[in-house]
Design an enzyme around this catalytic site. Sequence first.
Site, PDB file in Angstrom:
ATOM      1  N   GLU A 104      49.639   5.330  19.565  1.00  0.00           N
ATOM      2  CA  GLU A 104      48.307   5.610  20.092  1.00  0.00           C
ATOM      3  C   GLU A 104      47.593   6.644  19.213  1.00  0.00           C
ATOM      4  O   GLU A 104      48.218   7.545  18.662  1.00  0.00           O
ATOM      5  CB  GLU A 104      48.413   6.116  21.529  1.00  0.00           C
ATOM      6  CG  GLU A 104      48.968   5.028  22.444  1.00  0.00           C
ATOM      7  CD  GLU A 104      48.990   5.422  23.911  1.00  0.00           C
ATOM      8  OE1 GLU A 104      48.614   4.586  24.732  1.00  0.00           O
ATOM      9  OE2 GLU A 104      49.387   6.552  24.234  1.00  0.00           O
ATOM     10  N   CYS A 117      42.967  12.524  16.753  1.00  0.00           N
ATOM     11  CA  CYS A 117      44.315  12.984  17.048  1.00  0.00           C
ATOM     12  C   CYS A 117      45.288  11.908  16.548  1.00  0.00           C
ATOM     13  O   CYS A 117      45.349  10.817  17.105  1.00  0.00           O
ATOM     14  CB  CYS A 117      44.418  13.208  18.563  1.00  0.00           C
ATOM     15  SG  CYS A 117      45.944  13.938  19.060  1.00  0.00           S
ATOM     16  N   CYS A 124      59.153  10.426  19.897  1.00  0.00           N
ATOM     17  CA  CYS A 124      59.495  11.725  19.313  1.00  0.00           C
ATOM     18  C   CYS A 124      60.939  12.036  19.665  1.00  0.00           C
ATOM     19  O   CYS A 124      61.374  11.782  20.790  1.00  0.00           O
ATOM     20  CB  CYS A 124      58.568  12.823  19.859  1.00  0.00           C
ATOM     21  SG  CYS A 124      58.841  14.427  19.083  1.00  0.00           S
ATOM     22  N   CYS A 128      60.605  17.468  24.370  1.00  0.00           N
ATOM     23  CA  CYS A 128      60.095  18.607  25.136  1.00  0.00           C
ATOM     24  C   CYS A 128      59.904  18.148  26.583  1.00  0.00           C
ATOM     25  O   CYS A 128      59.404  17.053  26.835  1.00  0.00           O
ATOM     26  CB  CYS A 128      58.789  19.124  24.544  1.00  0.00           C
ATOM     27  SG  CYS A 128      59.000  19.689  22.854  1.00  0.00           S
ATOM     28  N   CYS A 131      56.451  16.823  28.007  1.00  0.00           N
ATOM     29  CA  CYS A 131      55.651  15.932  27.156  1.00  0.00           C
ATOM     30  C   CYS A 131      56.063  14.481  27.351  1.00  0.00           C
ATOM     31  O   CYS A 131      57.245  14.141  27.260  1.00  0.00           O
ATOM     32  CB  CYS A 131      55.839  16.343  25.697  1.00  0.00           C
ATOM     33  SG  CYS A 131      55.075  15.202  24.523  1.00  0.00           S
ATOM     34  N   GLY A 179      54.673  12.277  18.301  1.00  0.00           N
ATOM     35  CA  GLY A 179      55.641  12.624  17.268  1.00  0.00           C
ATOM     36  C   GLY A 179      55.513  14.030  16.720  1.00  0.00           C
ATOM     37  O   GLY A 179      54.535  14.730  16.959  1.00  0.00           O
ATOM     38  N   GLU A 180      56.550  14.417  15.999  1.00  0.00           N
ATOM     39  CA  GLU A 180      56.608  15.752  15.401  1.00  0.00           C
ATOM     40  C   GLU A 180      56.395  15.589  13.889  1.00  0.00           C
ATOM     41  O   GLU A 180      57.264  15.089  13.174  1.00  0.00           O
ATOM     42  CB  GLU A 180      57.984  16.377  15.715  1.00  0.00           C
ATOM     43  CG  GLU A 180      58.327  17.608  14.927  1.00  0.00           C
ATOM     44  CD  GLU A 180      57.240  18.684  14.914  1.00  0.00           C
ATOM     45  OE1 GLU A 180      56.842  19.170  15.980  1.00  0.00           O
ATOM     46  OE2 GLU A 180      56.793  19.046  13.800  1.00  0.00           O
ATOM     47  N   SER A 211      50.146  20.383  13.915  1.00  0.00           N
ATOM     48  CA  SER A 211      50.795  21.071  15.030  1.00  0.00           C
ATOM     49  C   SER A 211      52.289  20.779  15.007  1.00  0.00           C
ATOM     50  O   SER A 211      52.711  19.630  14.887  1.00  0.00           O
ATOM     51  CB  SER A 211      50.183  20.568  16.345  1.00  0.00           C
ATOM     52  OG  SER A 211      50.913  21.074  17.442  1.00  0.00           O
ATOM     53  N   SER A 233      53.350  25.014  18.716  1.00  0.00           N
ATOM     54  CA  SER A 233      53.479  24.778  20.157  1.00  0.00           C
ATOM     55  C   SER A 233      54.400  25.841  20.722  1.00  0.00           C
ATOM     56  O   SER A 233      55.616  25.648  20.797  1.00  0.00           O
ATOM     57  CB  SER A 233      54.047  23.374  20.404  1.00  0.00           C
ATOM     58  OG  SER A 233      53.110  22.415  20.014  1.00  0.00           O
ATOM     59  N   LEU A 234      53.817  26.950  21.124  1.00  0.00           N
ATOM     60  CA  LEU A 234      54.625  28.110  21.527  1.00  0.00           C
ATOM     61  C   LEU A 234      55.113  27.958  22.979  1.00  0.00           C
ATOM     62  O   LEU A 234      56.302  27.916  23.247  1.00  0.00           O
ATOM     63  CB  LEU A 234      53.787  29.379  21.339  1.00  0.00           C
ATOM     64  CG  LEU A 234      54.547  30.681  21.336  1.00  0.00           C
ATOM     65  CD1 LEU A 234      55.572  30.728  20.213  1.00  0.00           C
ATOM     66  CD2 LEU A 234      53.582  31.873  21.210  1.00  0.00           C
ATOM     67  N   HIS A 235      54.180  27.928  23.894  1.00  0.00           N
ATOM     68  CA  HIS A 235      54.422  27.557  25.298  1.00  0.00           C
ATOM     69  C   HIS A 235      55.291  28.503  26.119  1.00  0.00           C
ATOM     70  O   HIS A 235      55.408  28.341  27.334  1.00  0.00           O
ATOM     71  CB  HIS A 235      55.003  26.143  25.429  1.00  0.00           C
ATOM     72  CG  HIS A 235      54.192  25.091  24.733  1.00  0.00           C
ATOM     73  ND1 HIS A 235      52.826  25.111  24.676  1.00  0.00           N
ATOM     74  CD2 HIS A 235      54.573  23.973  24.065  1.00  0.00           C
ATOM     75  CE1 HIS A 235      52.394  24.057  24.006  1.00  0.00           C
ATOM     76  NE2 HIS A 235      53.421  23.359  23.616  1.00  0.00           N
ATOM     77  N   ASN A 312      48.686  18.615  31.263  1.00  0.00           N
ATOM     78  CA  ASN A 312      48.193  17.284  31.632  1.00  0.00           C
ATOM     79  C   ASN A 312      49.327  16.489  32.261  1.00  0.00           C
ATOM     80  O   ASN A 312      50.359  16.282  31.621  1.00  0.00           O
ATOM     81  CB  ASN A 312      47.687  16.537  30.382  1.00  0.00           C
ATOM     82  CG  ASN A 312      46.437  17.189  29.820  1.00  0.00           C
ATOM     83  OD1 ASN A 312      45.462  17.390  30.531  1.00  0.00           O
ATOM     84  ND2 ASN A 312      46.468  17.549  28.542  1.00  0.00           N
ATOM     85  N   CYS A 355      46.305  15.629  25.705  1.00  0.00           N
ATOM     86  CA  CYS A 355      47.496  16.178  25.040  1.00  0.00           C
ATOM     87  C   CYS A 355      48.743  15.862  25.843  1.00  0.00           C
ATOM     88  O   CYS A 355      48.801  16.157  27.034  1.00  0.00           O
ATOM     89  CB  CYS A 355      47.435  17.706  24.989  1.00  0.00           C
ATOM     90  SG  CYS A 355      46.215  18.342  23.915  1.00  0.00           S
TER      91      CYS A 355
END
Length: 388
Positions: A104, A117, A124, A128, A131, A179-180, A211, A233-235, A312, A355
Amino acid sequence: MAKRPYISVMTTQKRTNLIGLSRDELIEVLSNIGEKPFRAKQLWHWMYHRGICDFADMSNLGKPLRKKLVEGFYVGRPEIVQSLISSDGTRKWLLKLEDGNEIETVMIPEAERGALCVSSQVGCTLNCDFCNTGTQRLVRNLTAAEIIGQVLVARDEMNEWPSGKPGRILTNLVMMGMGEPLMNFDNVKTALHIAMDGEGVAISCRRITLSTSGVVPMIERAGLEIGVDLAISLHAAHDELRDVLVPINKKYPLDVLLKSCAAYPGARNARRITMEYVMIKDLNDSPEDARQLVKLMRQYKIPAKFNLIPFNPWPGTNYECSSKNAVHRFSQILNDEGFSAPIRKPRGRDIMAACGQLKSQSENKKITRPHGRTAQGYAVIGPVYTPG
Ligand code: SAH
Ligand code: SF4
């Protein structure tokens, strides 16, 4: 010329896709059919400045060359299988790749600019917890052609050729799709160099953000070899929670990650590193968390700005978005300490384009086994997930 794995050159019926080749590779491919390097420049212009796919339309290439090109090559794009438009104008394309896998890509238009994006993998591997993409079992790296192909499809769809067209909306790229990107370094690097090339797609490195969830060994190389803006991506403000939310933290904990951010080539006050922070109810949204973030940024001397992302939701998740009050309070604390901390407006939630909501719909149609190989022959990586 540095050789890249053969997988980054897509072939169909023995013809080679010219999209996704670096300039050097394009020159080499053409020299193999007896053509001089200036032909690469001409082709580059047609493919990446004008968006032309049909060799017959490349008017300054002679007939004999066009014939050779048609016989051995093509200018390929991922195929659009579904195109959705959100009530807020966000667009999402479900794209089918040559092997049948789907990815996507999301276009987020704003008043005078817009970000695409872009995905870097099918699924991935990093899983996480919050996600949706991380729940997808079928994973492979995208080729450079498939990565830059997403940009070309978006330009086609938005009628934004030639590349410098005035008033265009696609002005920025964010490697924040599925994906990363740092787990697919070489292909992401090739694709972004094509995107940044001034004679083609021509999106400046200052308008591209990569990112990462924290693949530390690749962060310095990203700065040196790609040179785009970095987002992390700290979070979480401490390892205990980050180990759960972003499991790669167990391998590269905050101390290692933040040191590599401080050393990121090109990072300075005028070019800050974005710290993405997903706001999850009662988990990471307290004033103490905000104060701990400030402490960390100062301790490691990171020229940082924050981007607060309200969580989200997606089918099957146990997490909830923080309350408006909690998000505003959090942002205020960071602001008061001198850090920019805008709250990202959720875009395209109604079409599952926001996201962390991306996930190939094809996934559910495929017969997969938890360990081993799928019916399609791709490795299955990561824990088993039962779609909710
Ligand atoms: N793999 C990369 C880039 C893709 S994700 C990375 O993790 O950085 C882009 C951003 O969306 C990341 O900051 C990611 O943590 C965040 N994200 C993932 N799931 C989300 C969700 N459900 N709600 C809000 N943000 C999410
Ligand atoms: Fe992968 Fe990024 Fe999602 Fe984590 S947040 S699972 S790294 S796409």
